[in-house]
Design a protein around this motif. Structure first.
Motif, PDB file in Angstrom:
ATOM      1  N   ARG A   1      23.628 153.307 -59.367  1.00 13.67           N
ATOM      2  CA  ARG A   1      24.225 151.968 -59.461  1.00 13.67           C
ATOM      3  C   ARG A   1      24.120 151.407 -60.873  1.00 13.67           C
ATOM      4  O   ARG A   1      25.112 150.896 -61.419  1.00 13.67           O
ATOM      5  CB  ARG A   1      23.553 151.015 -58.473  1.00 13.67           C
TER       6      ARG A   1
ATOM      7  N   ALA B   1      27.336 151.018 -63.500  1.00 16.88           N
ATOM      8  CA  ALA B   1      27.638 149.661 -63.975  1.00 16.88           C
ATOM      9  C   ALA B   1      27.633 149.617 -65.499  1.00 16.88           C
ATOM     10  O   ALA B   1      28.478 148.963 -66.120  1.00 16.88           O
ATOM     11  CB  ALA B   1      26.631 148.667 -63.408  1.00 16.88           C
TER      12      ALA B   1
ATOM     13  N   ASP C   1      22.341 144.466 -61.768  1.00 22.76           N
ATOM     14  CA  ASP C   1      22.742 145.795 -61.295  1.00 22.76           C
ATOM     15  C   ASP C   1      21.559 146.730 -61.112  1.00 22.76           C
ATOM     16  O   ASP C   1      21.698 147.794 -60.500  1.00 22.76           O
ATOM     17  CB  ASP C   1      23.729 146.423 -62.279  1.00 22.76           C
TER      18      ASP C   1
ATOM     19  N   SER D   1      24.619 140.648 -65.169  1.00 21.82           N
ATOM     20  CA  SER D   1      25.138 141.951 -64.787  1.00 21.82           C
ATOM     21  C   SER D   1      25.262 142.794 -66.052  1.00 21.82           C
ATOM     22  O   SER D   1      25.209 142.275 -67.175  1.00 21.82           O
ATOM     23  CB  SER D   1      26.518 141.807 -64.128  1.00 21.82           C
ATOM     24  N   CYS D   2      25.426 144.097 -65.884  1.00 23.16           N
ATOM     25  CA  CYS D   2      25.605 144.951 -67.063  1.00 23.16           C
ATOM     26  C   CYS D   2      26.861 144.548 -67.834  1.00 23.16           C
ATOM     27  O   CYS D   2      26.862 144.546 -69.070  1.00 23.16           O
ATOM     28  CB  CYS D   2      25.702 146.424 -66.639  1.00 23.16           C
TER      29      CYS D   2
END
Length: 354
Positions: A27, A31, A199, A326-327
């Motif tokens: 994951r 990402a 993430d 988030s990334c």
């Protein structure tokens, strides 16, 4: 931003997410890749079947380049290399210098080889053996670390080798990226900063401990596995440092047995890995046995969420990180900050093309 790194591995941004055990799974890696940076899958804690499945899962989540991190001293390193080649992975990274033969096998198959090193002489060695690039981690970095700060080590390596150099240890934003480029690096690698994203699959309670840490809460200890290891200071770390050698070694044996069952490794395979580790790092047998602690102690925190039973490897930057983007948000921010920094350095009325 195009650099020697982006051209070499085919990503849009000169940023690498490092291969952190129990953290850098499909994951997080996918990402990162979808955000335009280079995600590195951590394979050292995976069985061979799990590694193949993880690579295929990343592939199902992204069509962008990504890499796999390997233990060069593992007895099954050759088997893992074959999986990387068979599955068409773009990049192979190594926590220790791979052999000349492994580098040649990977390069012949078209895989980009990027070892991680902590000293100039190691960078020179892998460059002579044919490595395509090198990640250089200064003492600020998390996990096993050295004593030389990135600001001193990085220019030494840049001056010593003719391959792209990626800077690691102490990076978390766009200002750091510009600083690394100014030293001559082709990009930056970040571990703790990617661990602290939405993430990342690290449990929320563990992330909260990282976010609450100050720079003084990040320490270097040899109590876990006999080697300098940068991590968050916790009650467990204090207890390990106070524990006697006999008690510590007995605990290490139990955890080594647990890791053997989890990883599917045989005792003979673990012993061969220990012999390779002992030779490669000039360790005592006590230190090799203590090193068996590390995978299970990391798993306790990074997978099970037990901040009381596990260790939390950490770069010093944990003390200045206070959010969980988030990334995609993180990479966009880093690149925006880098452009703003370059424009500020240019001065009023001067525009630097990006």
């Amino acid at each position: 931003m195009e650099t020697a790194l982006t051209k070499l591995v085919g990503v849009r941004h000169p940023v690498v997410q490092t291969g952190m055990g129990w953290v850098a799974g499909p994951r997080l890696v996918s990402a990162t890749a979808n955000a335009g940076a280079l995600g590195i899958l951590a394979s050292a804690t995976m069985t061979l079947d799990h590694l193949r499945d993880a690579v295929r899962e990343v592939r199902s989540r992204t069509d962008q380049p990504f890499g796999v991190n390997l233990r060069a001293d593992a007895a099954d390193a050759g088997d893992r290399v074959r999986i990387i080649v068979d599955e068409g992975v773009r990049v192979a990274s190594f926590a220790l210098a791979p052999s000349r033969e492994l580098i040649a096998e990977l390069k012949e198959a078209g895989v980009v080889v990027v070892p991680s090193v902590g000293a100039r002489r190691h960078a020179e060695k892998v460059a002579d053996w044919g490595a395509d690039a090198v990640i250089v981690q200064g003492g600020e970095g998390g996990g096993h670390t050295g004593e030389v700060a990135t600001s001193v080590l990085l220019p030494q390596v840049v001056d010593a080798v003719d391959i792209p150099v990626v800077a690691a240890g102490g990076f978390h934003d766009g200002r750091g990226l510009v600083a690394a480029l100014a030293y001559g690096a082709a990009g930056i690698a970040m571990g703790t900063r990617f661990l602290l994203t939405s993430d990342s699959t690290v449990p929320d309670a563990v992330k909260a401990r990282y976010l609450a840490a100050t720079v003084r809460d990040v320490t270097v200890t040899t109590a876990v596995d006999g080697m300098p290891h940068r991590m968050l200071r916790t009650d467990l770390v204090d207890a390990l440092e106070r524990a006697g050698r006999t008690r510590t070694l007995a605990r290490a044996v139990r955890r080594a047995a647990g890791f053997r069952r989890l990883s599917g490794l045989t005792w003979s395979r673990m012993i061969r890995d220990g012999l390779a580790m002992k030779h490669g790092r000039d360790l005592t047998w006590s230190q090799v046995l203590l090193a068996a602690n590390t995978p299970m102690l990391l798993r306790s925190s990074m997978v099970d969420g037990r901040t009381d039973l596990g260790v939390m490897a950490s770069g010093q930057v944990a003390g200045v990180i206070d959010d969980l983007p988030s990334c995609e948000e993180l990479i966009a921010r880093v690149m925006r900050e880098s452009r703003e920094t370059l424009d500020r350095l240019a001065g009023p009325g001067v525009s630097i093309p990006h």
